[in-house]
Write a protein that holds these residues in place. Sequence first.
Motif, PDB file in Angstrom:
ATOM      1  N   ARG A  90       1.157  -1.102   0.126  1.00  0.00           N
ATOM      2  CA  ARG A  90      -0.194  -0.124  -0.087  1.00  0.00           C
ATOM      3  C   ARG A  90       0.778   1.180   0.205  1.00  0.00           C
ATOM      4  O   ARG A  90       2.042   1.234   0.768  1.00  0.00           O
ATOM      5  CB  ARG A  90      -0.897   0.113   1.098  1.00  0.00           C
ATOM      6  CG  ARG A  90      -1.901  -1.066   1.224  1.00  0.00           C
ATOM      7  CD  ARG A  90      -3.079  -0.870   2.240  1.00  0.00           C
ATOM      8  NE  ARG A  90      -4.130  -1.701   2.587  1.00  0.00           N
ATOM      9  CZ  ARG A  90      -5.030  -1.848   1.940  1.00  0.00           C
ATOM     10  NH1 ARG A  90      -5.231  -0.911   0.967  1.00  0.00           N
ATOM     11  NH2 ARG A  90      -6.004  -2.849   2.000  1.00  0.00           N
ATOM     12  N   SER A  91       0.434   2.263  -0.546  1.00  0.00           N
ATOM     13  CA  SER A  91       1.025   3.502  -0.554  1.00  0.00           C
ATOM     14  C   SER A  91       1.135   4.238   0.806  1.00  0.00           C
ATOM     15  O   SER A  91       0.395   3.953   1.436  1.00  0.00           O
ATOM     16  CB  SER A  91       0.646   4.329  -1.810  1.00  0.00           C
ATOM     17  OG  SER A  91      -0.511   4.841  -1.789  1.00  0.00           O
ATOM     18  N   HIS A  92       1.984   5.388   0.701  1.00  0.00           N
ATOM     19  CA  HIS A  92       1.708   6.191   1.768  1.00  0.00           C
ATOM     20  C   HIS A  92       2.194   5.527   2.963  1.00  0.00           C
ATOM     21  O   HIS A  92       1.823   5.955   4.078  1.00  0.00           O
ATOM     22  CB  HIS A  92       0.619   6.972   2.073  1.00  0.00           C
ATOM     23  CG  HIS A  92       0.270   7.709   0.917  1.00  0.00           C
ATOM     24  ND1 HIS A  92      -0.220   7.281  -0.393  1.00  0.00           N
ATOM     25  CD2 HIS A  92       0.252   9.148   0.579  1.00  0.00           C
ATOM     26  CE1 HIS A  92      -0.289   8.315  -1.221  1.00  0.00           C
ATOM     27  NE2 HIS A  92      -0.175   9.272  -0.822  1.00  0.00           N
ATOM     28  N   GLY A  93       2.889   4.411   3.013  1.00  0.00           N
ATOM     29  CA  GLY A  93       3.227   3.702   4.363  1.00  0.00           C
ATOM     30  C   GLY A  93       2.336   2.981   4.988  1.00  0.00           C
ATOM     31  O   GLY A  93       2.375   2.534   6.122  1.00  0.00           O
ATOM     32  N   LEU A  94       0.989   2.709   4.349  1.00  0.00           N
ATOM     33  CA  LEU A  94      -0.138   2.303   5.116  1.00  0.00           C
ATOM     34  C   LEU A  94       0.087   0.729   5.153  1.00  0.00           C
ATOM     35  O   LEU A  94       0.654   0.021   4.334  1.00  0.00           O
ATOM     36  CB  LEU A  94      -1.441   2.492   4.255  1.00  0.00           C
ATOM     37  CG  LEU A  94      -1.778   4.013   4.424  1.00  0.00           C
ATOM     38  CD1 LEU A  94      -2.940   4.164   3.311  1.00  0.00           C
ATOM     39  CD2 LEU A  94      -2.271   4.367   5.659  1.00  0.00           C
TER      40      LEU A  94
END
Length: 139
Positions: A90-94
């Motif tokens: 997942r992007s944004h470190g999610l």
Amino acid sequence: LEFRWDDANHMERVLDAVGSGGRCSELIVASDVLYHVDESGFQMLEDALRALIRRGGCRLVVICNQVRNYNEDRFLPRLADLGRVRVAWRSHGLPVDDACPPMAATDDSARAWRARHSMTWAVSVLELDGATEMCDEND
């Protein structure tokens, strides 16, 4: 080979191009194909993937999608009868295990999930098991 999953005639031409008894590639990659407001729009894509996978040979399906309608994480589990489904990135470190809330959810946790994930990206995979080998047309 470009595959127009939303066109039934094109799907038949692609399957015919594979050849009678031909196998699917080992890897299917689809990007930005999950953009339906509700899950009813997923049926054609599911049918297309199942038709390709039935050809045999496929080991991995990778889908990259942007979170727009908050139902995208529900698509690949529709194929869980064929193998192991998981979110790989997942992007944004999610976190990858941050499951999508129900569509009708209006509680604070659902609103918080939507606020964190809106317009982010995810990569999900289906690792096919041996049970997906091509079946003889006469079986």
